[in-house]
Scaffold this active site. Structure first.
Site, PDB file in Angstrom:
ATOM      1  N   ASP A  82    -184.791 -29.275  16.374  1.00 18.03           N
ATOM      2  CA  ASP A  82    -183.411 -30.115  16.129  1.00 18.03           C
ATOM      3  C   ASP A  82    -183.753 -29.628  14.518  1.00 18.03           C
ATOM      4  OD1 ASP A  82    -180.791 -30.182  15.217  1.00 18.03           O
ATOM      5  OD2 ASP A  82    -180.971 -32.062  15.261  1.00 18.03           O
ATOM      6  N   HIS A  83    -183.502 -28.387  13.379  1.00 19.27           N
ATOM      7  CA  HIS A  83    -183.024 -28.634  12.139  1.00 19.27           C
ATOM      8  C   HIS A  83    -184.572 -28.490  11.385  1.00 19.27           C
ATOM      9  CE1 HIS A  83    -179.305 -29.233  11.446  1.00 19.27           C
ATOM     10  NE2 HIS A  83    -179.383 -30.173  12.087  1.00 19.27           N
ATOM     11  N   GLU A 134    -178.230 -21.401  12.602  1.00 24.71           N
ATOM     12  CA  GLU A 134    -176.691 -21.966  12.094  1.00 24.71           C
ATOM     13  C   GLU A 134    -176.155 -20.714  11.134  1.00 24.71           C
ATOM     14  OE1 GLU A 134    -176.800 -26.417  11.254  1.00 24.71           O
ATOM     15  OE2 GLU A 134    -175.130 -25.331   9.770  1.00 24.71           O
ATOM     16  N   HIS A 174    -171.809 -34.197  10.017  1.00 25.84           N
ATOM     17  CA  HIS A 174    -172.239 -35.114  10.172  1.00 25.84           C
ATOM     18  C   HIS A 174    -172.232 -36.637   9.933  1.00 25.84           C
ATOM     19  CE1 HIS A 174    -175.501 -30.974  10.455  1.00 25.84           C
ATOM     20  NE2 HIS A 174    -175.965 -31.880  11.272  1.00 25.84           N
ATOM     21  N   HIS A 202    -172.316 -29.516  16.025  1.00 24.15           N
ATOM     22  CA  HIS A 202    -173.935 -30.695  15.552  1.00 24.15           C
ATOM     23  C   HIS A 202    -172.570 -31.998  14.903  1.00 24.15           C
ATOM     24  CE1 HIS A 202    -178.087 -28.620  14.530  1.00 24.15           C
ATOM     25  NE2 HIS A 202    -177.672 -27.471  15.624  1.00 24.15           N
ATOM     26  N   THR A 228    -175.255 -40.383  16.344  1.00 18.45           N
ATOM     27  CA  THR A 228    -175.180 -41.287  15.240  1.00 18.45           C
ATOM     28  C   THR A 228    -174.037 -42.572  16.021  1.00 18.45           C
ATOM     29  OG1 THR A 228    -174.530 -39.898  13.227  1.00 18.45           O
ATOM     30  CG2 THR A 228    -173.770 -42.018  13.273  1.00 18.45           C
TER      31      THR A 228
HETATM   32  P1  13P Z   1    -174.413 -36.940  14.655  1.00 23.45           P
HETATM   33  O1  13P Z   1    -175.581 -37.919  14.592  1.00 23.45           O
HETATM   34  O2  13P Z   1    -173.031 -36.810  13.426  1.00 23.45           O
HETATM   35  O3  13P Z   1    -173.718 -37.483  16.000  1.00 23.45           O
HETATM   36  O4  13P Z   1    -175.396 -35.624  14.585  1.00 23.45           O
HETATM   37  C1  13P Z   1    -175.990 -35.566  15.020  1.00 23.45           C
HETATM   38  C2  13P Z   1    -176.784 -33.772  15.476  1.00 23.45           C
HETATM   39  O5  13P Z   1    -175.737 -32.843  14.522  1.00 23.45           O
HETATM   40  C3  13P Z   1    -177.953 -33.746  14.549  1.00 23.45           C
HETATM   41  O6  13P Z   1    -178.566 -32.267  14.883  1.00 23.45           O
END
Ligand code: 13P
Length: 274
Positions: A82-83, A134, A174, A202, A228
């Site tokens: 991710d990212h 993205e 996020h 996301h 989160t």
């Molecule tokens: P949240 O932590 O806001 O749910 O986002 C997760 C996310 O997009 C990870 O790439």
């Protein structure tokens, strides 16, 4: 053996009208709880290693953990970076067994984002795995502002990068701690009208449950990233476990007490996307 690529789980989701959860992992405790929840619900799951996970544990170790869980699971499991911010990081994830690479060029100008993402998509496809990019910028509740996705740019991005999934900015942010965010459904409709690529949200924690379900069923959104919301459950159950017995010092015994609450919470996230 149920290791899957991102395309292998998102194309059926697009066709059949549901979404797959991309769950943010920080360690062994949450990743194994997520797979247990996916097995219980009998749905695929995407295990995601983002920047803070990688800060704690090196990618080659994370790759082995993800693959061990995937190989022993009864449902498809995707090992997703991710990212990823550099080509090199994506290459290391590929070499570590990841089956999906997100290259995040969303802070860069459009042409550069397209060029760099296309290079990672080519790397991924040559190895038989998937790539997410993205377009637009999904901001952070504690800082950077979002830049909403322009539908024409999204169409160009999809065409020129050949990504398997496209993260879009449509009101999502996020790190939100409640589900009051709400997505711009008109903008989503405008984007899905001009591309066939599965779309990714996301910042899923900020999206109301009812909207997650409706869009999972009725739009091209095939992946909701959730972090989160589940980290909050982990933190709360860990705190309770520590406080429940001042004599307890064995961390395995303490961490065991986070398992059931995490399976329960992840199960609810997975269920809401069908
Ligand atoms: P949240 O932590 O806001 O749910 O986002 C997760 C996310 O997009 C990870 O790439």
């Amino acid at each position: 053996m149920t290791v899957a690529t991102l395309a292998q789980v998102l194309q059926p989701a697009l066709r059949d009208g549901y979404a797959v959860a991309g769950l943010v992992t920080l360690g062994w405790e949450d990743m194994r709880a997520y797979v247990a929840a996916a097995e219980q619900e009998n749905v695929p799951v995407i295990l995601q290693a983002g920047p803070s996970c990688r800060e704690h544990t090196p990618l080659p170790i994370l790759g082995k953990m993800f693959l061990h869980l995937a190989e022993n699971a009864s449902v498809p499991v995707v090992a997703h970076l991710d990212h990823g911010y550099t080509f090199e990081e994506c290459q290391i994830a590929l070499d570590s067994g990841f089956t999906s690479l997100m290259f995040d060029g969303s802070r860069k100008p459009l042409a550069e984002n397209i060029e760099l993402t296309a290079a990672v998509a080519e790397l991924a496809h040559a190895a038989g795995i998937s790539c997410e990019g993205e377009i637009g910028f999904v901001g952070y509740s504690d800082g950077e502002q979002s830049n909403g996705t322009d539908p024409e740019e999204a169409a160009q991005f999809a065409r020129q990068t050949q990504v398997d999934a496209m993260a879009i900015s449509v009101g999502n942010v996020h790190l939100q701690q409640n589900r009051e965010g709400g997505l711009d459904e008109a903008r989503i409709a405008a984007i899905e009208a001009v591309t066939d690529v599965p779309l990714v949200i996301h910042g899923g924690s900020g999206v109301p449950t009812e909207q997650r379900t409706r869009l999972a069923q009725n739009s091209a959104i095939c992946k909701f990233n959730v972090g989160t919301e589940l980290r909050m459950v982990f933190g709360r159950s860990l705190r309770e476990a520590v406080n429940s017995d001042p004599e307890q010092f064995d961390r395995v015994k303490i961490l065991q007490q986070t398992h059931d609450p995490m399976v329960q919470a992840a199960g609810e996230v997975l269920q809401a996307l069908r």
